[in-house]
Motif scaffolding. Sequence first.
Motif, PDB file in Angstrom:
ATOM      1  N   GLY A  19       0.844  -1.192   0.000  1.00 49.22           N
ATOM      2  CA  GLY A  19       0.000   0.000   0.000  1.00 49.22           C
ATOM      3  C   GLY A  19       0.872   1.232   0.000  1.00 49.22           C
ATOM      4  O   GLY A  19       2.100   1.152   0.133  1.00 49.22           O
ATOM      5  N   ARG A  20       0.240   2.364  -0.152  1.00 47.58           N
ATOM      6  CA  ARG A  20       1.014   3.606  -0.134  1.00 47.58           C
ATOM      7  C   ARG A  20       0.135   4.767   0.299  1.00 47.58           C
ATOM      8  O   ARG A  20      -1.087   4.743   0.176  1.00 47.58           O
ATOM      9  N   PHE A  21       0.807   5.765   0.849  1.00 44.25           N
ATOM     10  CA  PHE A  21       0.161   7.047   1.131  1.00 44.25           C
ATOM     11  C   PHE A  21       0.933   8.043   0.297  1.00 44.25           C
ATOM     12  O   PHE A  21       2.166   8.035   0.314  1.00 44.25           O
ATOM     13  N   ALA A  22       0.209   8.875  -0.462  1.00 45.76           N
ATOM     14  CA  ALA A  22       0.895   9.675  -1.485  1.00 45.76           C
ATOM     15  C   ALA A  22       0.516  11.155  -1.414  1.00 45.76           C
ATOM     16  O   ALA A  22      -0.130  11.681  -2.319  1.00 45.76           O
ATOM     17  N   PRO A  23       0.904  11.824  -0.341  1.00 44.70           N
ATOM     18  CA  PRO A  23       0.555  13.246  -0.259  1.00 44.70           C
ATOM     19  C   PRO A  23       1.377  14.096  -1.227  1.00 44.70           C
ATOM     20  O   PRO A  23       2.499  13.738  -1.579  1.00 44.70           O
ATOM     21  N   SER A  24       0.797  15.192  -1.650  1.00 45.21           N
ATOM     22  CA  SER A  24       1.555  16.195  -2.400  1.00 45.21           C
ATOM     23  C   SER A  24       2.186  17.125  -1.365  1.00 45.21           C
ATOM     24  O   SER A  24       1.587  17.378  -0.316  1.00 45.21           O
ATOM     25  N   PRO A  25       3.364  17.655  -1.668  1.00 37.91           N
ATOM     26  CA  PRO A  25       4.038  18.498  -0.662  1.00 37.91           C
ATOM     27  C   PRO A  25       3.514  19.933  -0.700  1.00 37.91           C
ATOM     28  O   PRO A  25       4.244  20.879  -0.944  1.00 37.91           O
ATOM     29  N   ILE A  55       5.973  10.845  -1.994  1.00 37.58           N
ATOM     30  CA  ILE A  55       5.707  12.282  -2.078  1.00 37.58           C
ATOM     31  C   ILE A  55       5.471  12.633  -3.549  1.00 37.58           C
ATOM     32  O   ILE A  55       6.339  12.426  -4.394  1.00 37.58           O
ATOM     33  N   ASP A  56       4.273  13.122  -3.831  1.00 42.23           N
ATOM     34  CA  ASP A  56       3.903  13.450  -5.218  1.00 42.23           C
ATOM     35  C   ASP A  56       4.373  14.867  -5.545  1.00 42.23           C
ATOM     36  O   ASP A  56       3.600  15.825  -5.537  1.00 42.23           O
ATOM     37  N   ASP A  57       5.670  14.949  -5.820  1.00 37.14           N
ATOM     38  CA  ASP A  57       6.285  16.280  -5.978  1.00 37.14           C
ATOM     39  C   ASP A  57       6.625  16.591  -7.437  1.00 37.14           C
ATOM     40  O   ASP A  57       7.713  17.053  -7.731  1.00 37.14           O
ATOM     41  N   ASP A 191       3.133   4.801 -11.182  1.00 38.99           N
ATOM     42  CA  ASP A 191       3.656   4.422  -9.853  1.00 38.99           C
ATOM     43  C   ASP A 191       2.724   3.483  -9.092  1.00 38.99           C
ATOM     44  O   ASP A 191       3.162   2.740  -8.217  1.00 38.99           O
ATOM     45  N   ASP A 192       1.438   3.577  -9.380  1.00 36.21           N
ATOM     46  CA  ASP A 192       0.484   2.741  -8.641  1.00 36.21           C
ATOM     47  C   ASP A 192       0.283   1.372  -9.279  1.00 36.21           C
ATOM     48  O   ASP A 192      -0.486   0.564  -8.756  1.00 36.21           O
ATOM     49  N   ALA A 193       0.911   1.131 -10.422  1.00 35.84           N
ATOM     50  CA  ALA A 193       0.698  -0.165 -11.074  1.00 35.84           C
ATOM     51  C   ALA A 193       1.391  -1.254 -10.258  1.00 35.84           C
ATOM     52  O   ALA A 193       2.437  -1.034  -9.650  1.00 35.84           O
ATOM     53  N   VAL A 201      -5.491   3.070  -1.482  1.00 30.44           N
ATOM     54  CA  VAL A 201      -6.617   3.479  -0.638  1.00 30.44           C
ATOM     55  C   VAL A 201      -6.463   4.979  -0.447  1.00 30.44           C
ATOM     56  O   VAL A 201      -5.437   5.444   0.055  1.00 30.44           O
ATOM     57  N   ARG A 202      -7.450   5.737  -0.883  1.00 33.69           N
ATOM     58  CA  ARG A 202      -7.324   7.198  -0.872  1.00 33.69           C
ATOM     59  C   ARG A 202      -8.707   7.817  -0.815  1.00 33.69           C
ATOM     60  O   ARG A 202      -9.720   7.114  -0.805  1.00 33.69           O
ATOM     61  N   GLY A 203      -8.748   9.140  -0.801  1.00 36.83           N
ATOM     62  CA  GLY A 203     -10.018   9.851  -0.639  1.00 36.83           C
ATOM     63  C   GLY A 203     -10.914   9.724  -1.869  1.00 36.83           C
ATOM     64  O   GLY A 203     -10.443   9.545  -2.994  1.00 36.83           O
TER      65      GLY A 203
HETATM   66  N1  GLU Z   1      -0.930  13.406  -4.288  1.00 32.95           N
HETATM   67  C1  GLU Z   1      -2.370  13.395  -4.370  1.00 32.95           C
HETATM   68  C2  GLU Z   1      -2.953  14.304  -3.336  1.00 32.95           C
HETATM   69  O1  GLU Z   1      -2.301  14.589  -2.352  1.00 32.95           O
HETATM   70  C3  GLU Z   1      -3.013  12.076  -4.059  1.00 32.95           C
HETATM   71  C4  GLU Z   1      -2.538  11.003  -4.846  1.00 32.95           C
HETATM   72  C5  GLU Z   1      -3.256   9.699  -4.642  1.00 32.95           C
HETATM   73  O2  GLU Z   1      -3.503   9.243  -3.522  1.00 32.95           O
HETATM   74  O3  GLU Z   1      -3.486   9.124  -5.691  1.00 32.95           O
HETATM   75  O4  GLU Z   1      -4.093  14.692  -3.503  1.00 32.95           O
END
Ligand code: GLU
Length: 296
Positions: A19-25, A55-57, A191-193, A201-203
């Motif tokens: 899994g991953r958590f992928a916030p933007s900075p 980190i989605d930078d 990256d998610d492949a 799992v995200r919003g």
């Molecule tokens: N980096 C995106 C954001 O912070 C989310 C990316 C994702 O979870 O796919 O909104």
Amino acid sequence: MGGRAISSPNTLSSCNAIGRFAPSPTGPLHAGSLLAALGSFLNARAQGGLWHLRIDDIDPPRAVKGSVGAIQMSLETHGFQFDGDIQYQSAHTDRYEQALKALDELGDLFHCGCTRAMLGANGSCQNDCANKSFTTTEPTSIRVKVPQNTVIILNDSVLGGQNWHLGQQLSDFVVRRRDGLYAYQLAAAVDDASPLTTQVVRGRDLLDSTPRQVFLQRRLALSSPEYGHLPVIKDQYGAKLSKQQGAAALDNSHPAQNLRAALRALGQPSPPSGLKDSESVLEWSRSRWDPLRVPR
Ligand code: GLU
């Protein structure tokens, strides 16, 4: 010798869930980002899987200085341990370039000279740019064509069956922006492949991105991860909390309390009141995580 099952976060599990958590900075974490961090963490760890911080930078104009440190500190304070090093999308540009090249070889791409004001309601090109030619100095975005009969069907781990007639909703979308930056849809699809990521799992604010990302994965012959979309937290005006809109940063002085609130929002059982530290709250919740309890 009979061994005890060890749920070490750093051990690659036999199920290989990732899994991953992928916030933007773009700022510190807020209550909404905590939900995404917690849901993705518990979903991975409940299966004995790995959990990465990415980190989605890839959008430097939107980056806010100091955010990565603030995000990392907030995650650590809330007891989240991620596996491996932090991943940065800015280090993956070779992957994105290769994906663009592969799509181009399939004949899927075209240059588009439209400005935002010229686009249709769903963001598609309205000016037949696919049949125009542009000089190399003209600023253009690169778009991928979506065939009209494209249907994306998948089983969301939280929401159940999802079905998009993507080709009827979108005729094309941007994979490289006019300013030359890779678009979020392309970078996330790559990256998610699987096998880099096996569960996203995200919003739910990103739910309509999912069919675009799955479409790209299919065109690129990549395996899609399992997707699950969580509720989003709204402000008093009904807008989604967002870092760019200056949502209040998480109060790092009450991590266990924040986690309890997030667990409630995710419909998960409340940890016993005796559990005071965030690590114990997470550990207790890990084995009880059930995505089907998350409010739809
Ligand atoms: N980096 C995106 C954001 O912070 C989310 C990316 C994702 O979870 O796919 O909104």
